[in-house]
Scaffold this active site. Structure first.
Site, mmCIF file in Angstrom:
data_model
loop_
_atom_site.group_PDB
_atom_site.id
_atom_site.type_symbol
_atom_site.label_atom_id
_atom_site.label_comp_id
_atom_site.label_asym_id
_atom_site.label_seq_id
_atom_site.Cartn_x
_atom_site.Cartn_y
_atom_site.Cartn_z
ATOM 1 N N ASP A 162 1.168 41.655 -24.563
ATOM 2 C CA ASP A 162 2.177 40.704 -24.108
ATOM 3 C C ASP A 162 2.295 40.627 -22.595
ATOM 4 O O ASP A 162 2.369 39.542 -22.024
ATOM 5 C CB ASP A 162 3.537 41.070 -24.710
ATOM 6 C CG ASP A 162 4.653 40.232 -24.143
ATOM 7 O OD1 ASP A 162 4.640 39.018 -24.381
ATOM 8 O OD2 ASP A 162 5.523 40.784 -23.440
ATOM 9 N N ASP A 165 2.439 45.922 -20.579
ATOM 10 C CA ASP A 165 2.337 47.009 -21.557
ATOM 11 C C ASP A 165 1.230 46.669 -22.550
ATOM 12 O O ASP A 165 0.407 45.803 -22.299
ATOM 13 C CB ASP A 165 3.683 47.197 -22.259
ATOM 14 C CG ASP A 165 4.244 45.873 -22.784
ATOM 15 O OD1 ASP A 165 3.442 44.993 -23.142
ATOM 16 O OD2 ASP A 165 5.482 45.720 -22.822
ATOM 17 N N TYR A 322 12.346 40.250 -27.046
ATOM 18 C CA TYR A 322 12.157 38.820 -27.315
ATOM 19 C C TYR A 322 13.099 38.385 -28.426
ATOM 20 O O TYR A 322 12.683 38.036 -29.526
ATOM 21 C CB TYR A 322 10.696 38.518 -27.691
ATOM 22 C CG TYR A 322 9.763 38.546 -26.506
ATOM 23 C CD1 TYR A 322 9.670 37.467 -25.633
ATOM 24 C CD2 TYR A 322 8.991 39.673 -26.247
ATOM 25 C CE1 TYR A 322 8.832 37.510 -24.533
ATOM 26 C CE2 TYR A 322 8.144 39.716 -25.153
ATOM 27 C CZ TYR A 322 8.068 38.620 -24.293
ATOM 28 O OH TYR A 322 7.241 38.655 -23.205
ATOM 29 N N GLU A 570 6.429 41.644 -13.043
ATOM 30 C CA GLU A 570 5.703 41.683 -14.321
ATOM 31 C C GLU A 570 5.284 40.289 -14.774
ATOM 32 O O GLU A 570 6.107 39.377 -14.866
ATOM 33 C CB GLU A 570 6.547 42.328 -15.417
ATOM 34 C CG GLU A 570 5.751 42.506 -16.713
ATOM 35 C CD GLU A 570 6.466 43.391 -17.733
ATOM 36 O OE1 GLU A 570 5.774 43.992 -18.568
ATOM 37 O OE2 GLU A 570 7.708 43.469 -17.682
#
Length: 621
Positions: A162, A165, A322, A570
């Site tokens: 995703d 990670d 999410y 990120e």
């Protein structure tokens, strides 16, 4: 000789006189004939046999409409043939002699950024990588996903990580594949012109192949689907190794990666159905694979409609990272894609049901998030998609009323993106604050840029020069200007003069929050905590995460290039999918004018014969 004279007396006829008369008659005949002939003909008649033999007779060529002297004719033909040979010889020399061609015009900045943005997906691949993956510091990883989980015991190898990670979240991953497919359906010619069509199709297939593994895709009816692989929750203080507690390269992961399944997850199932349905249109030329995608999409959408519920229960990993706020928008979004993939009116009936639109938030005009297109709220995208149907096919009754509503609401959303309406704040540098000043704003901005640019192309293809915001008319160029302004900000036209896409421009983030990019690819295996030193160092990442769009600046246009501050640094799969779609929509291909592909998305829809509305009830006095 004597003869009788009728007047009484003899008549003598003289031979000499007779000869003279004959000669005289012949002379008169010859003189009359000579007067009728031209000089050339007279010379022929008067000349003797010897004279005619001494002269050559001229030859002529009869061309039908004109008689031409043969010499002149042959000279003319020879001259023409000679000129043809000479010109051909000159042309052959010109072709054979090496000469410099003017170089093609350089691609614009959007096209250059697009090439890089697609490479981020190569860096996020999980499983056995293809030889041509193009990211030297990545390798095969997580080759036992699913097989090591005692409750699943089937291969879930593949798919995409995703973000920074190694978790595979199906919800944003499926949305990312839908977005990539949508961009290909609309702008296939652009992708082909810049040489990226095969690349992006390969990326889409990598995702859809994995999605097909996460449920029983060979069945018509299913009772469960995989929601994610891996765990990231560290809020309870556990030191149990997982994908957020550890800082490791994906290739070195040796801890357990549990699989999360769901049995009532309408939002996830409908989004996965949308992903497969959209991809089936992309791969419509590969009938076997396209049919397989459609079959899987039907099973997923059916499951989502029957087993109602959100995929992210409170306290779950899904809810933390999410969270889905509703599944009604996925019903509309997924139903629209199912209709385009199958042509089955039953899906359009669901997508345009007035009650469905109401539950999805179509009338929540006062909501602060109205019109914000995200991996969670698909309604704005669904409204644009269904406005396309009305603009080009106009199916009429019984769909017209809600389609007109969606079309009008799309116009309103486009108005809300314009600074003069004050629906959303803008930073001083010009970035729209669709998430109202909260972190990670870029993903929302690029999604809005995509919708604005795409909708302007819809209007242009429908020969509509613009749209109304109240009494005021705005041209399609206003939407493109907004889209360009947001992408320009992302690519470096901001107060910091910094690109937020890694590897693009002279100044870009050097410390993205990303495990694989931050740990050296030096053959040394760093354990769960062994990578902490790479996480915490202030040095730039040893591996460049080309094409990754980081989370972005704060509401004051500030940015902290700190690896541990994921709210700034990120990148995510969903954010880059929106970036790719926005870049291809606004890119200016110099080789020609490329608009949208009006017809491919409708290829499965049969010819329309709209049903007339029912007659009004009989008048009663």
């Amino acid at each position: 000789m004597f003869g009788r004279d009728p007047w009484g007396g003899p008549l003598e006829i003289s031979n000499a006189d007779s000869a003279t008369d004959d000669d005289r008659s012949r002379d008169l005949d010859r003189a009359a004939l000579m007067r009728q002939l031209d000089e050339t003909q007279q010379s022929w008649l008067l000349a003797g046999p010897g004279d005619q033999a001494g002269k050559k007779k001229k030859k002529y060529v009869d061309l039908g409409c004109v008689v031409v002297d043969r010499k002149i004719f042959m000279w003319t033909v020879g001259t023409i043939l000679g000129l043809g040979v000479f010109i051909g010889f000159i042309m052959m020399i010109v072709k054979l002699v090496p000469h410099k061609r003017p170089p093609p015009p350089p691609p614009d900045q959007y096209t250059q950024a697009l090439h890089k943005a697609l490479m981020f997906f190569n860096a996020q691949r999980s499983g056995p990588l293809p030889k041509h993956n193009g990211v030297s510091w990545r390798g095969n990883s997580c080759m036992k996903d699913g097989l090591s989980d005692s409750t699943v015991r089937r291969s879930l190898v593949g798919g995409y990580y995703d973000a920074g990670d190694a978790i595979k979240f199906n919800y944003p991953m499926a949305w990312s594949m839908t977005m990539l497919s949508w961009s290909v359906i609309e702008y296939r010619a652009k992708y082909e012109a810049i040489g990226e069509l095969d690349h992006i199709k390969e990326l889409i297939k990598w995702g859809t192949d994995y999605i097909l593994k996460t449920f029983n895709s060979s069945a018509d009816t299913i009772d469960r689907i995989v929601a994610q692989v891996g765990v990231g929750d560290t809020s309870k203080g556990s030191s149990q190794p997982n994908d957020h507690y550890c800082w490791m390269r994906p290739e070195d992961i040796d801890y357990k990666r549990p699989v999360t399944e769901c049995h009532s997850c309408s939002d996830l199932a409908s989004e996965m159905a949308a992903a497969l349905a959209a991809a089936s249109i992309v791969f419509k030329d590969s009938k076997t694979y396209s049919d397989k995608l459609v079959k899987g999409a039907k099973a997923l959408y059916k499951f989502g409609r029957l087993q109602r519920g959100r995929y992210s229960p409170n306290g779950s990993d899904q809810a933390i990272f999410y969270n889905s706020t509703s599944y009604w928008d996925e019903f509309v979004w997924g139903g629209a894609w199912m209709y385009f993939a199958t042509g089955n009116n039953s899906y359009l009936t669901v997508a345009t049901a007035p009650g469905m639109a109401k539950h999805a938030g179509a009338y929540w005009f006062g909501s602060p998030n109205y019109g914000v297109f995200t991996w969670d709220d698909k309604l704005p995208g669904a409204q644009v998609l269904l406005s396309r149907l009305r603009l080009f096919l106009s199916p009429g009754y019984p769909y017209e009323e809600i389609l007109r509503t969606f079309h009008n609401q799309t116009d309103n959303v486009m108005c809300s993106y314009l600074p003069l309406f004050n629906s959303f704040n803008f930073t001083k540098g010009g970035l729209i604050q669709l998430n109202h000043g909260r972190p990670q704003p870029l993903q929302y901005a690029v999604n809005a840029a995509f919708l604005a640019s795409l909708y302007s192309d819809y209007l242009e293809a429908a020969d509509t020069p613009g749209w109304y915001c109240g009494p005021n008319f705005y041209t399609t160029e206003v939407l493109r200007k907004f889209a360009r302004s947001q992408l320009d900000y992302v690519l470096g036209k901001n107060p910091l003069k910094m690109s937020y896409v890694v590897g693009f421009g002279n100044k870009y983030p050097k410390r993205p929050h990303h495990r694989g990019a931050s740990i050296p690819h030096n053959g040394v295996k760093y354990g769960c905590k062994g990578g902490y030193k790479w996480r915490d160092t202030k040095k730039a990442n040893p591996n460049i995460l080309v094409g990754a769009m980081v989370a972005g600046p704060d509401r004051h246009d500030g940015y902290k290039d700190v690896r541990t501050n994921y709210n700034y640094t990120e990148p995510t799969l969903a954010a880059n999918a929106g970036l790719v779609a926005a870049l291809i929509s606004i890119s200016d291909i110099k080789t020609g004018r490329f608009g949208i592909d009006k017809n491919t998305i409708f290829s499965a829809i049969p010819p329309m014969f709209p049903t007339p509305p029912p007659p009004p009830s009989a008048w009663k006095p």
